[in-house]
Structures are given as C-alpha cells and as structure tokens.
Motif scaffolding. Structure first.
Motif, short mmCIF file in Angstrom:
data_model
loop_
_atom_site.label_atom_id
_atom_site.label_comp_id
_atom_site.label_asym_id
_atom_site.label_seq_id
_atom_site.Cartn_x
_atom_site.Cartn_y
_atom_site.Cartn_z
N LYS A 184 0.85 -1.18 0.00
CA LYS A 184 0.00 0.00 0.00
C LYS A 184 0.88 1.23 0.00
CE LYS A 184 -3.86 2.01 2.64
NZ LYS A 184 -4.73 1.81 3.84
N ALA A 185 0.55 2.20 -0.86
CA ALA A 185 1.25 3.48 -0.89
C ALA A 185 0.24 4.59 -0.66
CB ALA A 185 1.95 3.69 -2.23
N SER A 186 0.69 5.63 0.07
CA SER A 186 -0.24 6.69 0.45
C SER A 186 0.47 8.03 0.42
CB SER A 186 -0.79 6.42 1.86
OG SER A 186 -1.62 7.46 2.30
N VAL A 187 -0.24 9.05 -0.08
CA VAL A 187 0.24 10.43 -0.06
C VAL A 187 -0.87 11.29 0.54
CG1 VAL A 187 1.03 12.40 -1.40
CG2 VAL A 187 1.67 10.09 -2.10
N THR A 188 -0.55 12.06 1.58
CA THR A 188 -1.54 12.89 2.26
C THR A 188 -1.02 14.31 2.39
OG1 THR A 188 -2.27 10.98 3.56
CG2 THR A 188 -2.98 13.15 4.33
N ARG A 850 -6.07 12.78 0.60
CA ARG A 850 -5.16 11.63 0.61
C ARG A 850 -5.43 10.75 -0.61
NH1 ARG A 850 -6.11 9.99 5.34
NH2 ARG A 850 -7.82 8.58 4.82
N PHE A 851 -4.35 10.30 -1.22
CA PHE A 851 -4.45 9.33 -2.31
C PHE A 851 -3.75 8.05 -1.87
CE2 PHE A 851 -2.54 7.23 -6.01
CZ PHE A 851 -3.70 6.92 -6.72
N THR A 852 -4.45 6.92 -2.01
CA THR A 852 -3.92 5.63 -1.60
C THR A 852 -4.04 4.63 -2.74
OG1 THR A 852 -4.60 6.05 0.68
CG2 THR A 852 -4.09 3.78 0.10
N ALA A 853 -2.97 3.88 -2.96
CA ALA A 853 -2.98 2.81 -3.97
C ALA A 853 -2.56 1.51 -3.31
CB ALA A 853 -2.02 3.15 -5.12
N GLN A 854 -3.36 0.46 -3.52
CA GLN A 854 -3.03 -0.87 -3.02
C GLN A 854 -2.61 -1.76 -4.17
OE1 GLN A 854 -6.79 -1.52 -0.78
NE2 GLN A 854 -5.46 -1.76 1.01
N PHE A 855 -1.66 -2.61 -3.90
CA PHE A 855 -1.16 -3.48 -4.97
C PHE A 855 -0.77 -4.83 -4.41
CE2 PHE A 855 2.02 -0.56 -3.36
CZ PHE A 855 3.08 -1.39 -3.00
#
Length: 855
Positions: A184-188, A850-855
């Motif tokens: 998981k990557a997150s930018v807030t 916040r933008f979150t991407a799960q992989f």
C-alpha cells in the motif's frame, strides 16, 4: 553522566495469566465482527477473542488507524479510545516535540507499551514542565507509522503483577503487519484553515494628540490598541508519504514500511500588547508603533520525520519459527520559547556596567535591538531491534526472545544568548543531549490442559531479564555556566570590596556586585551541565527520575521569567530540601466487567476499575518560586539554594514518593456491524469513559524544612492538576460505511471539563491545598467532529477528502483584563490565549486530501 542498572525479574507462574508474547500469523485475515477478534493481549491462550477475554481489550484496526488527517498514532488513539488522553503542549521545551499520553488518567509511565508482544523502550526525555505527564518518561508511539500497524490492542486493565509498575494503567500492544505479498502506498496533504476563537485582530496602537501610544485604562499592563475581528489562520502544512510492502522469503515473509512526514509550524499566539522597548527620555520608543505584536510562536512546532518498520518470520522445521522485527525513527523539530522583551534584564549588555553600578533604565544597552525569541532545535533518533524463536516442546509452547531499543535526543538552542558571558557570547549553542537504552531477554512457556471446563486451563510461566542505561550529555560551557558578568555576593573586608569595585554592606559584611547580576544560562533551553559525579542503583523508580538534572526557564505570572532547577534526588541541595531515596510504588487494581454479544455483529462491554497506588513518585512543586508562598518559605528555600551554589535560580524541584492516590472509573464500549443491502455495509460504535483521580494522602516528608510552617512539597497547584487536569469523562461516537465505490467515516468526540490550575493562591483560603484560585481556568466540555469521504476507482486506488474538527471548535479562551475581585488576570493570557491542558489541543480545523494505492 551515564547511569545503568540490570535487574532479573522473578520467575512467574500463572493460570489464565496476562503477559502477551505471541505474534500473529503471517497471512492477513478478513476483518472480524465485533467481539470475534483473536487477541494476544491480556491472555496467554492462543485462541482467545475479545468477547471471552477476562479483561477489557479495545482492538483498533488498520483501517481505523489510517482514517483521518493527522497520521500520528497518538492522535488517532486519542480520538478512538475513550480513556486515552493526548493533549498538545506548547512552549514546554522538548515536550512540544515528544508529547506524553495517558491511559485512565494515570501517569504516562504507568502504561506498558508492547510491539508484537515485546516490551517497548521509553524515550530519553523526562517531562518536567507543567504539562500532563509531568515527571514521567513516556514511550513515543509516533515513532511507529500507522501504515505499518496491523492493529492495536489496548488492554484497559492493570497488569502490574505480571509486568511491573509500568502496567498499572494497562497495556498497549502494537501488532505489526505480516503480509507476505502486496502493499500500500499513500500520499496525504493537509493544513489548518481556521478562525481563532476569543481573539481579536490588532490593527495598530492607539495614540494620543502627541502621537504617543498609551496604556489601556481598562488594563494598564497593556498598550491601547485598535481592534478588528477574529483572526484567520492558514498554517501547519503537512505532507505525509508512506509505503508498505510484503515480500515472501521461502515459506516466511518480510514486511517493510517507510514513511516521511514534513509538518510546518502552527501558531495560535495572540497579540502581545506589552511595552516592548525601554522609554527614551521619558517617552515611548517610536518603534512601539511598528513592532510586530505577533512575537510569540504558540502551537505545534515544525517537525520532519522519517519512520521505518520491518517485521519478518521464517519457519524452522515443522513446529518452530524464527522471527525478527525492528523500527527506526529520525525526527528533527524546532519549537519556540517565550519572547524576551527588548527592555528585559535578559536582553541587557552587562559589559557596559561597572561591578558596583546598579542596572537602571538609563544605563540600559540591549543585545538584541528589538528583543528576541529563542528556539529549541531537537535532533531525535529512536530505534529498536528484536529477534526470537518460538515453537513446541512436547505439549509446551515456548517463546524465547531478545529486544534492544535506544532513544537519543540532542538539543541546540538558537537565536538566544547567555548574557552572563556578555554581548560576544554565542547566539546558538549545543545544549547537550539525553540517551536511554534498554535490553530485554524474555522466556515464555505455556500449556493448555483439558480439565472439563468450558475452556481449557492455561498454565504459563517464564522469566525476564532487563538492563537499562540513562545518560546525560553535557552541552557546551556557554549553554549552562555562569560567565564573568555574574558575581555572587561574598563575605570580605571593606577594603577588599572597594578594590574589587563592589558595594560593601557593613551590617552583613557582604560585598555585592549589582553590575554583575546577569541571568545565567542560554535562554529558552539552558544546557545540560557537566557533573563530576557518577551514580548507580535502581529499583522501581526510573533512571530518569533518579538521575536527571537540568535548569529550565518558566514564565511566572507573579515574577516573569524564572529559572527553575530540577535536581537529582541524591544531590546535596535536594537532600537539604528534604529529598529521600525513592522507593518502589505499590498498587492494587480491582476491576470487574461484563461482555454481551446478544446477536451477531453486536457487542457491548462495561468495565469498572479501582486503582490504589501507594508511595507514588511525583515531581515536587517549584519550591521557592518567586512571587508565591510566604516570605518565610521563600527565604528558607533561597538560603538553601544559595548555600549550595544555586544563586541564579528562583526555585528547585526534585522527585519524591509524595502521594497515596485512588483512581476509579468505568469504560463502556458498544459496536455494531451490519449489512444494509443497497445502503451499504456499516459499522457503528459508541464509547464512554469516566475516570476520577483522588489524592488520599500527601507524604510531606520535609526533612530540614519541617520547621517552615505551611510548606508543602506537592502543593495546591500540582495537586489540583493531578486531580482535575485531565477530562473526567469522554464520549466517542463513530460511523463508518461503504456504499459501492464510496466510503464515509464520521466521528464526534466529547471531551469533559478540565481545570488548568494557575499560581495565584485562593483569595479567601491562601493556604488551602484544594480551593481554587482567582486565575484558575475552567475548560468547558467540547464536542469535536471529524468527517472523511472516499472514492475508490479501479478497485485499488482511493481518493479521500476530510476535515478533523470540521466545525472549528476551540477550547475555552483564557480570561483577560480585570478579575471580578479587582485584580488582573495573568498578562500571558492575552498573548497565549489557550491553555495547553486542552485535551484536544487548540489548532482549530484541519483539512486534508489523501491518495492511496493498493497493490
């Protein structure tokens, strides 16, 4: 100065016992319904759930931890756990950057923190200022990124008989993620967008016919000003970038999390309308009209954080596995002290005075032309490493581990000066540092026996070895020492005094040097002094409490800026003031509760607790504080300080076994998860906490000061802060729903009343230890509401918008102007408008994306 101790805890044997030493399995499971979570905190059984746990355990999921704007673990727990309190102190030295938190109203060092079931080390910082947690060293939960956490289990019940006195209030167990794939990557990004409550904009000073400013007739401590509306503030810009990744290693796993956070300064100071400059030929300095009245910095400091967490496991044959985990945190912070007025003695150039020349406004020469604001820069490093094996020996489960953790803090005081060294003294100084290390080796052995009960009988025993060390690193000489422009009075002859250009008093035989009366120490954060002495020895009191020593500057409403020394218990000055060797605290914790699961998806728990602590370790009042206490008390303490070389300080304090206390209350938590069909899946929860702290007895062992009437080592101010300085009750209501690709989280929290106790004694009962004084501030209950909406696209990417404290609620504003009794409220209430005992801070509305991407 380095202090260390080693201790072997006694072998413990228990049935249905507490200590948790197990990690979770590596594969993440689907989120369970309320009451069905399998826990390892508060039990040794491997299959215990929250519903059948014998003690109250809150389970905070990974989703709950990563919902909201702050990103700080302590802040999230404050919003979710009703008995958890995390205020946001400011102008409190390093406590601004490393903030203490409490559970059930007890001291921060009475809550045990575990990571994957293993004891976590505390920070090297000892909180010595007038904040919640005064006199304690706490674990810094914010060193662990919430993106690395699978869940947090909060045991709201005492476990001191298993763990020791640091578990009187309960246990917080942080369980790191164990996934062996994906990530998981997150930018807030977020910031505060708010309008200050109870504060008015200053548009400029009022002037008379001659163009001169004048003092406000309604409050003669301040210059009259033209006022506008409520000030708007937009600050505290915060970027948080994080990533979590799981990777398989053979049949095992390694899970890694990295996070970076950059938070800018938050300032909620009011306008300082005091006269800043000395008069010029009897008239106001013209610069008063153009001086920036927002000269304080009051609020969250600027910080920059890097956090890393690693969790790994590997099978060793059929019945054994090896595991390891560790964390690393680096934080740079910069907080402010109190503003030094241009005309202050702390901004005076004493080099222009002869030793016999008395300082006056006429011979005043400033070092900083307009006054100055000192800053405290902190360089903070924290790391921990653990390794262990666990498996089966016959029918016995065995877990053997070793953990080492270390915390390092270095300080630098900037934009300041030690005026006792004169105008050429360094403006920036290395002010020393603190070190704390802890090594723990642990063996746990358990076995379950089927004896015909509904649940198996669990037998557990084990042992633990723990070694700790604490070190103070001295700062550079100019940060703490007395320079040539400070000379104490001395006994001598009239001729020798005249030769030294002093002032001789025939009645006392003392030679004084009024032109050499400069305050000592780098202002804002006086450096840690060098000692000639090394000590060792430890039982229950922490090493910090036994051996910490430093001098700090406090803003006193009665006496302005005053130096206060925190002295070690074994020092001569502490012994002369009545200090005794510290004894272990003793506690008795009685609790009872019930848990109900009347239908699937719903759970309700109610838990009652009663905690008695004897010989409680506390920090004394600031003894001898200028402007407080009777003249006899102040003179007696000053004589002791002077006799022990502390001529330049206004007060002293030290640790004592000072109180017998009782803490009691109740926790009620209810939650319900249900599927509403086309209206989505929802989770609702409600929680309530009531906690009462009471002082049963003051252990006022005065020693040499016993002849001084009315003196209390732990007096009215600290006593009422202990009993009333945290919310007595707290309510948390929350709703979380997912409707197709949309999500919603809404939470509202009610924080109960808090009393912020000031220095001024009660007018009618000046010697009372329980009556309120005229300057005490009663913070009224407040509701704070947080809202977040989410949109998920392409199944793995989510965009969130939210606001914490969406209705922009502030704590009760500190009163200003004339008191009902005819006096005036403390002048600092005007430019420091909110008290830092507020349980939710005083920053206002925080908005974020916040933008979150799960992989």
């Amino acid at each position: 100065m380095r202090i260390s101790h080693a201790t072997m805890l006694a072998l413990s044997v228990s049935f249905l016992a507490f200590p948790a030493a197990a990690q979770e399995s590596k594969a993440p499971a689907a989120e369970p319904l309320p009451g069905e979570e399998v826990i390892v905190t508060g039990t040794r059984a491997a299959n215990r759930t929250v519903a059948d746990s014998p003690v109250p355990v809150d389970v905070i999921s990974s989703q709950a931890l990563t919902t909201g704007g702050s990103g700080e673990t302590n802040t999230v727990l404050n919003a979710l756990v009703p008995s958890f309190n995390f205020p946001r102190p400011s102008i409190a030295d390093a406590s601004d950057v490393i903030r203490p938190a409490t559970l059930r109203g007890l001291s921060p060092d009475q809550t045990l923190v575990l990571v994957n079931g293993k004891r976590r080390h505390t920070s090297a910082l000892l909180n010595i200022n007038g904040t919640v947690g005064r006199g304690s060293a706490a674990v810094d939960l914010n060193t662990i990124s919430n993106l690395a956490i699978d869940r947090i289990e909060v045991l709201r019940d005492g476990a001191a008989s298993q763990y020791g006195s640091d578990a009187i209030a309960g246990v917080i167990n942080i369980r790191l993620k164990t996934a062996d794939h994906g990530g998981k990557a997150s930018v807030t990004y977020g910031k505060y967008v708010t309008r200050m409550d109870g504060v008015r904009e200053v548009l400029g000073l009022q002037t008379d016919a001659a163009g001169q400013p004048f003092f406000d007739p309604a409050n003669p401590e301040f210059l009259a000003a033209n006022l506008g509306g409520r000030p708007s503030r937009s600050d505290g810009d915060t970027w948080t970038l994080g990533m979590n990744l799981g990777v398989p290693i053979g049949q095992g796993f390694i899970n890694v999390t990295g996070e970076y956070r950059d938070r800018d300064t938050v300032n909620r100071a009011g306008y300082d309308l005091r006269q800043n400059y000395n008069l010029v030929d009897g008239a106001f300095d013209a610069r008063e009209l153009t001086f920036n009245r927002l000269n304080f910095q009051y609020g969250d400091p600027k910080t920059e954080d890097w956090n890393v967490a690693v969790n790994a496991g590997m099978p060793l044959g059929a019945n054994w596995e090896a595991y390891a985990f560790g964390t690393f945190s680096q934080r740079n912070g910069r907080s402010a002290a109190n503003w030094r007025l241009q005309g202050s003695r702390r901004n005076r150039d004493y080099s222009v005075l002869r030793p016999s020349e008395a300082p006056s406004e006429g011979n005043f020469a400033p070092i900083y032309a307009n006054g100055f604001l000192p800053f405290i820069a902190s360089d903070y490093t924290d790391y921990s490493m653990a390794i262990g094996v666990r498996g089966e020996v016959g029918q016995w489960s065995v877990d053997l581990s070793g953990v080492y953790g270390r915390n390092r803090i270095d300080y630098r005081t900037e934009n300041s000066i030690n005026v006792s060294f004169g105008p050429t003294a360094p403006r920036n100084t290395d002010s020393g540092g603190l070190r704390f290390g802890q090594f723990t080796a642990n063996l746990d052995v358990t076995r379950e026996f089927a004896v015909g009960f509904a649940k198996p009988l669990t037998l557990a025993f084990g042992g633990e070895y723990r070694r700790e060390n604490f070190q103070e690193r001295p700062g550079q000489l100019e940060s703490y020492a007395a320079g040539p422009y400070t000379l104490p009075a001395r006994a001598t002859t009239a001729a020798e005094c005249a030769a030294a250009d002093g002032v001789y008093a025939a009645a006392t035989g003392l030679c004084s040097f009024p032109g050499r009366s400069a305050p000592v120490g780098q202002q804002g954060f006086e450096g840690i002094p060098a000692f000639a002495k090394v000590s060792a020895g430890f039982r229950a009191p922490s090493l910090h409490q036994q051996y910490f020593g430093a001098t700090s500057t406090f803003l006193s409403s009665a006496a302005g800026l005053v130096n206060v020394v925190t002295t070690r218990v074994d020092s001569p000055v502490a012994r002369a003031l009545g200090a005794q060797p510290l004894k272990p605290e003793k506690s008795r914790n009685i609790s009872a509760g019930l848990a109900l699961n009347p239908f699937r998806g719903f759970s309700l728990t109610a838990d009652f607790f009663h905690i008695r602590i004897r010989d409680r370790i506390v920090l004394t009042e600031n003894l001898g504080f200028e402007g407080t206490g009777t003249d006899e008390q102040k003179e007696a303490i000053k004589a002791i300080l002077d006799a022990n070389g502390f001529n330049s300080v206004g007060a002293a304090r030290f640790f004592i076994n000072g109180l017998d206390t009782t803490t009691k209350g109740v926790d009620v938590v209810g939650s319900y998860q249900f599927d509403a069909g086309g209206a989505g899946r929802w989770s609702l929860s409600a929680a309530y906490n009531y906690t009462s702290n009471r002082i049963d007895k003051r252990l006022n062992n005065l020693g040499p000061l016993a002849a001084v009437p009315g003196l209390a080592l732990f007096g009215r101010q600290e006593g009422l802060r202990f009993e009333k300085g945290q919310p007595r009750d707290k309510i948390v209501l929350s709703a979380n729903g997912e409707i197709g690709v949309f999500g919603l989280t809404a939470r509202t929290t009610r924080y109960g009343k808090v009393v912020a106790v000031a220095e001024a004694e009660p007018l009618d009962e000046p010697t009372s230890l329980t009556a309120y004084g005229p300057d005490d501030i009663f913070l009224q209950p407040r509701w704070l509401t947080d809202v977040e909406v989410r949109y998920t696209f392409k199944k793995h990417m989510t965009f969130s918008l939210g606001a914490d404290n969406v209705f922009d609620v502030y704590p009760t504003r500190s009163p200003t102007g004339r008191r009902p009794d005819g006096g005036f409220y403390p002048e600092e209430n005007s430019f420091l408008p909110y008290i830092d005992f507020s349980p939710f801070g005083f920053n206002g509305r925080y908005v974020y994306a916040r933008f979150t991407a799960q992989f």
